[in-house]
Design a protein around this motif. Structure first.
Motif, PDB file in Angstrom:
ATOM      1  N   GLU A  43      21.493  20.145  24.534  1.00 56.16           N
ATOM      2  CA  GLU A  43      20.084  20.013  24.905  1.00 56.16           C
ATOM      3  C   GLU A  43      19.167  20.612  23.841  1.00 56.16           C
ATOM      4  N   LEU A  44      19.538  21.759  23.315  1.00 55.32           N
ATOM      5  CA  LEU A  44      18.718  22.398  22.277  1.00 55.32           C
ATOM      6  C   LEU A  44      18.681  21.548  21.015  1.00 55.32           C
ATOM      7  N   CYS A  45      19.822  20.946  20.679  1.00 57.44           N
ATOM      8  CA  CYS A  45      19.857  20.081  19.499  1.00 57.44           C
ATOM      9  C   CYS A  45      19.100  18.774  19.738  1.00 57.44           C
ATOM     10  N   ALA A  46      19.226  18.231  20.960  1.00 57.37           N
ATOM     11  CA  ALA A  46      18.593  16.948  21.271  1.00 57.37           C
ATOM     12  C   ALA A  46      17.083  17.039  21.264  1.00 57.37           C
ATOM     13  N   HIS A  47      16.545  18.178  21.691  1.00 57.78           N
ATOM     14  CA  HIS A  47      15.088  18.320  21.805  1.00 57.78           C
ATOM     15  C   HIS A  47      14.510  19.214  20.721  1.00 57.78           C
ATOM     16  N   ASN A  48      15.275  19.405  19.667  1.00 57.13           N
ATOM     17  CA  ASN A  48      14.770  20.154  18.525  1.00 57.13           C
ATOM     18  C   ASN A  48      13.707  19.332  17.797  1.00 57.13           C
ATOM     19  N   ALA A  49      12.756  20.031  17.206  1.00 56.96           N
ATOM     20  CA  ALA A  49      11.639  19.334  16.555  1.00 56.96           C
ATOM     21  C   ALA A  49      12.114  18.424  15.427  1.00 56.96           C
ATOM     22  N   GLY A  50      13.185  18.800  14.748  1.00 54.70           N
ATOM     23  CA  GLY A  50      13.659  17.994  13.623  1.00 54.70           C
ATOM     24  C   GLY A  50      14.769  17.037  13.976  1.00 54.70           C
ATOM     25  N   LEU A  53      15.448  11.665  17.572  1.00 53.77           N
ATOM     26  CA  LEU A  53      15.361  11.458  19.016  1.00 53.77           C
ATOM     27  C   LEU A  53      16.099  10.204  19.469  1.00 53.77           C
ATOM     28  N   LEU A  54      16.010   9.136  18.678  1.00 56.18           N
ATOM     29  CA  LEU A  54      16.693   7.901  19.065  1.00 56.18           C
ATOM     30  C   LEU A  54      18.207   8.104  19.060  1.00 56.18           C
ATOM     31  N   LEU A  55      18.713   8.799  18.044  1.00 55.41           N
ATOM     32  CA  LEU A  55      20.151   9.070  17.967  1.00 55.41           C
ATOM     33  C   LEU A  55      20.609   9.935  19.136  1.00 55.41           C
ATOM     34  N   MET A  56      19.855  10.986  19.435  1.00 56.37           N
ATOM     35  CA  MET A  56      20.233  11.886  20.519  1.00 56.37           C
ATOM     36  C   MET A  56      20.094  11.198  21.876  1.00 56.37           C
ATOM     37  N   TYR A  57      19.096  10.324  21.997  1.00 53.05           N
ATOM     38  CA  TYR A  57      18.929   9.565  23.240  1.00 53.05           C
ATOM     39  C   TYR A  57      20.151   8.667  23.485  1.00 53.05           C
ATOM     40  N   ASN A  58      20.567   7.955  22.446  1.00 52.10           N
ATOM     41  CA  ASN A  58      21.745   7.087  22.579  1.00 52.10           C
ATOM     42  C   ASN A  58      23.005   7.906  22.844  1.00 52.10           C
ATOM     43  N   ALA A  59      23.100   9.069  22.197  1.00 47.99           N
ATOM     44  CA  ALA A  59      24.271   9.929  22.402  1.00 47.99           C
ATOM     45  C   ALA A  59      24.338  10.426  23.844  1.00 47.99           C
ATOM     46  N   SER A  60      23.193  10.795  24.396  1.00 50.33           N
ATOM     47  CA  SER A  60      23.181  11.273  25.782  1.00 50.33           C
ATOM     48  C   SER A  60      23.583  10.171  26.744  1.00 50.33           C
ATOM     49  N   ARG A  61      23.143   8.942  26.479  1.00 54.32           N
ATOM     50  CA  ARG A  61      23.499   7.831  27.352  1.00 54.32           C
ATOM     51  C   ARG A  61      24.993   7.506  27.251  1.00 54.32           C
ATOM     52  N   ILE A  62      25.516   7.492  26.042  1.00 61.53           N
ATOM     53  CA  ILE A  62      26.939   7.191  25.847  1.00 61.53           C
ATOM     54  C   ILE A  62      27.806   8.266  26.505  1.00 61.53           C
ATOM     55  N   LEU A  63      27.442   9.533  26.298  1.00 60.17           N
ATOM     56  CA  LEU A  63      28.209  10.629  26.896  1.00 60.17           C
ATOM     57  C   LEU A  63      28.134  10.594  28.420  1.00 60.17           C
ATOM     58  N   ALA A  64      26.956  10.237  28.942  1.00 58.72           N
ATOM     59  CA  ALA A  64      26.811  10.147  30.397  1.00 58.72           C
ATOM     60  C   ALA A  64      27.742   9.081  30.972  1.00 58.72           C
ATOM     61  N   VAL A  65      27.826   7.940  30.293  1.00 57.06           N
ATOM     62  CA  VAL A  65      28.713   6.867  30.757  1.00 57.06           C
ATOM     63  C   VAL A  65      30.174   7.297  30.656  1.00 57.06           C
ATOM     64  N   LEU A  66      30.540   7.969  29.564  1.00 53.74           N
ATOM     65  CA  LEU A  66      31.927   8.413  29.384  1.00 53.74           C
ATOM     66  C   LEU A  66      32.327   9.428  30.452  1.00 53.74           C
ATOM     67  N   PHE A  67      31.450  10.371  30.745  1.00 50.93           N
ATOM     68  CA  PHE A  67      31.765  11.368  31.771  1.00 50.93           C
ATOM     69  C   PHE A  67      31.782  10.730  33.163  1.00 50.93           C
ATOM     70  N   ALA A  68      30.926   9.744  33.389  1.00 49.14           N
ATOM     71  CA  ALA A  68      30.962   9.036  34.668  1.00 49.14           C
ATOM     72  C   ALA A  68      32.277   8.289  34.841  1.00 49.14           C
TER      73      ALA A  68
END
Length: 263
Positions: A43-50, A53-68
């Motif tokens: 979360e800290l890396c995903a919402h870091n100012a630098g 965002l698009l990469l972290m957004y896609n990563a969160s979605r992919i990880l969510a599907v994998l964990f589901a």
């Protein structure tokens, strides 16, 4: 062999079993804590100012599907596990435990970019791990009370947690969260009354699995946590004070139940 030898052997077996249960709880809580740390880092890396965002957004979605998918798979495995299997219900890292942890991670990752403040998800994730610890170490009635408390507090903040496209959805969440909080608190109080005053001994033993020590927290705390939602609806400026009162009252009851468990 004397009777003292038999008693000592039985006590030794009981202590060994108790120590084994303690080790299982410790290992599970540590595993959940490690998962929490990993999630916080993400979360800290995903919402870091630098951050990209698009990469972290896609990563969160992919990880969510994998964990589901992992949660569904391990829930299916738990139905067919034999008692001597490494993933059986009595094992430290059973299939059910892994499935529940995976499902929780999937939910938190899915909401990573849907909340107004990412720190709120970190706090809720920490509360989820704390709930698991309470469930392993406290009585069932206090665990259910803690679950209702956390749910009510989250519902009281629900309209402010998420980003809404239109005001209609915000208004709907504003009133629906109050209704949901009332239903949850009222249902819990009804269950507590049935377990305390009812004639169903099986329900009473299930609800008060460590015995009933005190009943008034089971009604007082849900009333306080539900009132937080009413304060948000009727007097939004006082919401932070209502939240502080609810958390303080819960911590007082937590200490009381901790002393009860230590006796």
């Amino acid at each position: 062999m004397s009777i003292n030898d038999v008693v000592n052997r039985n006590n030794g077996a009981a202590k060994k079993t108790k120590a084994s249960d303690s080790d299982k709880i410790f290992n599970r809580v540590m595993a959940l804590f490690c998962a929490l740390v990993a999630y916080i880092v993400f979360e800290l890396c995903a919402h870091n100012a630098g951050a990209d965002l698009l990469l972290m957004y896609n990563a969160s979605r992919i990880l969510a599907v994998l964990f589901a998918a992992s949660a569904i798979a391990f829930f299916a495995v738990s139905r067919f596990c034999k008692e001597d299997s490494a993933l059986a219900s009595g094992k430290t890292f059973s299939a059910t435990f892994i499935a529940c942890a995976s499902a929780a991670l999937s939910v938190f990752l899915a909401f990573s970019f849907s909340v107004s403040d990412s720190s709120a998800l970190i706090i809720i994730a920490f509360a989820a791990v704390a709930l698991a610890f309470v469930g392993y170490t406290f009585s069932r009635d206090f665990f259910l009370l803690s679950l209702v408390t956390v749910a009510s507090i989250v519902l009281s903040l629900w309209p402010r947690l998420f980003v809404y496209n239109t005001g209609i959805f915000r208004d709907l969440a504003n009133y629906a969260s109050v209704a949901a909080s009332f239903i949850i608190c009222a249902a819990f109080c009804g269950l507590a009354l049935a377990a305390y005053y009812g004639k169903n001994a099986k329900l009473s033993r299930w609800f008060f699995n460590f015995g009933c020590v005190r009943a008034y927290p089971l009604y007082l705390l849900p009333a306080i946590t539900f009132s937080v939602s009413l304060v948000r609806l009727l007097a939004p400026a006082l919401l932070s004070y209502a939240l502080i009162v609810a958390v303080i009252v819960y911590m007082v009851f937590l200490v009381m139940y901790a002393f009860d468990s230590a006796k």
